[in-house]
Design a protein around this motif. Structure first.
Motif, PDB file in Angstrom:
ATOM      1  N   ALA A   1     -11.157  -9.720 -10.993  1.00  0.00           N
ATOM      2  CA  ALA A   1     -11.227  -9.703  -9.535  1.00  0.00           C
ATOM      3  C   ALA A   1      -9.927 -10.183  -8.892  1.00  0.00           C
ATOM      4  CB  ALA A   1     -12.392 -10.566  -9.061  1.00  0.00           C
ATOM      5  N   ASN A   2      -8.942 -10.589  -9.703  1.00  0.00           N
ATOM      6  CA  ASN A   2      -7.656 -11.033  -9.152  1.00  0.00           C
ATOM      7  C   ASN A   2      -6.957  -9.875  -8.468  1.00  0.00           C
ATOM      8  OD1 ASN A   2      -8.102 -13.544 -10.261  1.00  0.00           O
ATOM      9  ND2 ASN A   2      -6.822 -13.181 -12.052  1.00  0.00           N
ATOM     10  N   GLU A   3      -6.560 -10.103  -7.224  1.00  0.00           N
ATOM     11  CA  GLU A   3      -5.885  -9.061  -6.460  1.00  0.00           C
ATOM     12  C   GLU A   3      -4.426  -8.961  -6.890  1.00  0.00           C
ATOM     13  OE1 GLU A   3      -4.628  -8.870  -1.970  1.00  0.00           O
ATOM     14  OE2 GLU A   3      -6.789  -8.505  -2.166  1.00  0.00           O
ATOM     15  N   ILE A   4      -3.981  -7.752  -7.193  1.00  0.00           N
ATOM     16  CA  ILE A   4      -2.597  -7.526  -7.592  1.00  0.00           C
ATOM     17  C   ILE A   4      -1.729  -7.307  -6.371  1.00  0.00           C
ATOM     18  CG2 ILE A   4      -1.050  -6.013  -8.879  1.00  0.00           C
ATOM     19  CD1 ILE A   4      -3.405  -5.407 -10.722  1.00  0.00           C
ATOM     20  N   PHE A   5      -2.175  -6.409  -5.487  1.00  0.00           N
ATOM     21  CA  PHE A   5      -1.444  -6.163  -4.248  1.00  0.00           C
ATOM     22  C   PHE A   5      -2.391  -5.590  -3.201  1.00  0.00           C
ATOM     23  CE2 PHE A   5      -0.986  -2.196  -6.619  1.00  0.00           C
ATOM     24  CZ  PHE A   5      -1.325  -1.248  -5.667  1.00  0.00           C
ATOM     25  N   SER A   6      -1.958  -5.647  -1.968  1.00  0.00           N
ATOM     26  CA  SER A   6      -2.697  -5.023  -0.872  1.00  0.00           C
ATOM     27  C   SER A   6      -1.707  -4.688   0.237  1.00  0.00           C
ATOM     28  CB  SER A   6      -3.801  -5.948  -0.344  1.00  0.00           C
ATOM     29  OG  SER A   6      -3.239  -7.064   0.284  1.00  0.00           O
ATOM     30  N   PHE A   7      -2.024  -3.654   0.979  1.00  0.00           N
ATOM     31  CA  PHE A   7      -1.205  -3.325   2.142  1.00  0.00           C
ATOM     32  C   PHE A   7      -2.052  -2.609   3.173  1.00  0.00           C
ATOM     33  CE2 PHE A   7      -0.430  -0.083  -1.071  1.00  0.00           C
ATOM     34  CZ  PHE A   7      -0.662   1.106  -0.392  1.00  0.00           C
ATOM     35  N   ARG A   8      -1.599  -2.722   4.407  1.00  0.00           N
ATOM     36  CA  ARG A   8      -2.313  -2.152   5.536  1.00  0.00           C
ATOM     37  C   ARG A   8      -1.962  -0.669   5.650  1.00  0.00           C
ATOM     38  NH1 ARG A   8      -5.396  -4.176   9.088  1.00  0.00           N
ATOM     39  NH2 ARG A   8      -4.823  -6.310   8.620  1.00  0.00           N
ATOM     40  N   MET A   9      -3.000   0.137   5.798  1.00  0.00           N
ATOM     41  CA  MET A   9      -2.837   1.577   5.939  1.00  0.00           C
ATOM     42  C   MET A   9      -2.603   1.927   7.404  1.00  0.00           C
ATOM     43  SD  MET A   9      -3.355   2.468   2.794  1.00  0.00           S
ATOM     44  CE  MET A   9      -3.673   4.200   2.802  1.00  0.00           C
ATOM     45  N   MET A  10      -2.141   3.134   7.650  1.00  0.00           N
ATOM     46  CA  MET A  10      -1.913   3.583   9.022  1.00  0.00           C
ATOM     47  C   MET A  10      -3.212   3.629   9.819  1.00  0.00           C
ATOM     48  SD  MET A  10       0.950   6.534   8.376  1.00  0.00           S
ATOM     49  CE  MET A  10       0.934   7.090  10.056  1.00  0.00           C
ATOM     50  N   SER A  11      -4.332   3.807   9.116  1.00  0.00           N
ATOM     51  CA  SER A  11      -5.629   3.866   9.776  1.00  0.00           C
ATOM     52  C   SER A  11      -6.107   2.498  10.243  1.00  0.00           C
ATOM     53  CB  SER A  11      -6.654   4.452   8.825  1.00  0.00           C
ATOM     54  OG  SER A  11      -6.837   3.589   7.716  1.00  0.00           O
ATOM     55  N   GLY A  12      -5.450   1.436   9.784  1.00  0.00           N
ATOM     56  CA  GLY A  12      -5.868   0.088  10.123  1.00  0.00           C
ATOM     57  C   GLY A  12      -6.626  -0.582   8.989  1.00  0.00           C
ATOM     58  N   GLY A  13      -7.072   0.200   8.028  1.00  0.00           N
ATOM     59  CA  GLY A  13      -7.759  -0.358   6.872  1.00  0.00           C
ATOM     60  C   GLY A  13      -6.774  -1.017   5.920  1.00  0.00           C
ATOM     61  N   VAL A  14      -7.302  -1.808   5.018  1.00  0.00           N
ATOM     62  CA  VAL A  14      -6.464  -2.500   4.048  1.00  0.00           C
ATOM     63  C   VAL A  14      -6.797  -1.978   2.659  1.00  0.00           C
ATOM     64  CG1 VAL A  14      -5.882  -4.734   3.031  1.00  0.00           C
ATOM     65  CG2 VAL A  14      -6.320  -4.551   5.482  1.00  0.00           C
ATOM     66  N   PHE A  15      -5.785  -1.484   1.957  1.00  0.00           N
ATOM     67  CA  PHE A  15      -5.949  -1.047   0.575  1.00  0.00           C
ATOM     68  C   PHE A  15      -5.538  -2.193  -0.328  1.00  0.00           C
ATOM     69  CE2 PHE A  15      -4.097   0.577  -3.353  1.00  0.00           C
ATOM     70  CZ  PHE A  15      -5.175   1.277  -3.847  1.00  0.00           C
ATOM     71  N   SER A  16      -6.422  -2.547  -1.253  1.00  0.00           N
ATOM     72  CA  SER A  16      -6.083  -3.591  -2.212  1.00  0.00           C
ATOM     73  C   SER A  16      -6.479  -3.131  -3.603  1.00  0.00           C
ATOM     74  CB  SER A  16      -6.788  -4.911  -1.871  1.00  0.00           C
ATOM     75  OG  SER A  16      -8.178  -4.759  -1.981  1.00  0.00           O
ATOM     76  N   MET A  17      -5.704  -3.565  -4.580  1.00  0.00           N
ATOM     77  CA  MET A  17      -5.996  -3.221  -5.969  1.00  0.00           C
ATOM     78  C   MET A  17      -6.149  -4.504  -6.764  1.00  0.00           C
ATOM     79  SD  MET A  17      -4.095  -0.706  -8.648  1.00  0.00           S
ATOM     80  CE  MET A  17      -4.910   0.745  -8.048  1.00  0.00           C
ATOM     81  N   THR A  18      -7.256  -4.573  -7.496  1.00  0.00           N
ATOM     82  CA  THR A  18      -7.501  -5.717  -8.351  1.00  0.00           C
ATOM     83  C   THR A  18      -7.058  -5.386  -9.772  1.00  0.00           C
ATOM     84  OG1 THR A  18      -9.733  -5.021  -8.919  1.00  0.00           O
ATOM     85  CG2 THR A  18      -9.489  -6.416  -6.948  1.00  0.00           C
ATOM     86  N   LEU A  19      -7.035  -6.388 -10.608  1.00  0.00           N
ATOM     87  CA  LEU A  19      -6.683  -6.183 -12.009  1.00  0.00           C
ATOM     88  C   LEU A  19      -7.697  -5.272 -12.693  1.00  0.00           C
ATOM     89  CD1 LEU A  19      -4.654  -6.962 -14.175  1.00  0.00           C
ATOM     90  CD2 LEU A  19      -6.070  -8.938 -14.693  1.00  0.00           C
ATOM     91  N   GLY A  20      -8.959  -5.381 -12.336  1.00  0.00           N
ATOM     92  CA  GLY A  20      -9.987  -4.514 -12.890  1.00  0.00           C
ATOM     93  C   GLY A  20      -9.774  -3.058 -12.495  1.00  0.00           C
ATOM     94  N   ASP A  21      -9.396  -2.826 -11.228  1.00  0.00           N
ATOM     95  CA  ASP A  21      -9.090  -1.463 -10.789  1.00  0.00           C
ATOM     96  C   ASP A  21      -7.922  -0.896 -11.583  1.00  0.00           C
ATOM     97  OD1 ASP A  21     -11.049  -1.713  -8.807  1.00  0.00           O
ATOM     98  OD2 ASP A  21      -9.599  -2.383  -7.305  1.00  0.00           O
TER      99      ASP A  21
END
Length: 133
Positions: free
Chosen positions: A31-51
């Motif tokens: 569940a550790n988050e590797i990175f995340s960034f805000r999308m143009m839509s306003g949503g936040v994309f994040s990727m965990t180690l499991g993903d």
């Protein structure tokens, strides 16, 4: 020789390294988050180690599918080793407490698809090699 090595051994080894604590401690290292960034839509994309490990498994599955269409003597060994990797996933899933996780289960199903698709492609290509007069 290295062409017969199943690539799904990579996520299997990575998962077991994670169980040993290489990627960080805690109750759920996946569940550790590797990175995340805000999308143009306003949503936040994040990727965990499991993903990420599931993504590595899917990329390995694609490479295995590409390898399965070749008709060399190494393809038989490749299918055998892929089956052994799936059996290793299954045994670990049933017997190791840390493997009772949805990420590991998903990787195990990916390994099962590799085995089934590899044999299906091999049987299909073998049936084309048989000429009936």
């Amino acid at each position: 020789m290295f062409g017969a090595v199943p690539l799904l051994i990579v996520p299997f080894v990575l998962y077991n390294l994670g169980l040993l604590g290489i990627f960080g401690g805690g109750d759920d290292p996946w569940a550790n988050e590797i990175f995340s960034f805000r999308m143009m839509s306003g949503g936040v994309f994040s990727m965990t180690l499991g993903d990420l490990i599931v993504l590595i498994g899917l990329i390995s599955l694609f490479a295995e599918m590409v390898k399965s269409v070749r008709t060399t003597s190494a393809s038989i060994m490749d299918h055998l080793l892929s089956t052994l990797v799936f059996v290793a996933f299954l045994v670990e899933f049933l017997l190791v407490k840390g493997a009772a996780h949805s990420i590991f289960f998903t990787l195990m199903v990916i390994a099962l698809f590799d085995v089934l698709a590899g044999f299906a492609v091999s049987m299909r290509s073998a049936s084309r090699d048989i000429n009936l007069n």
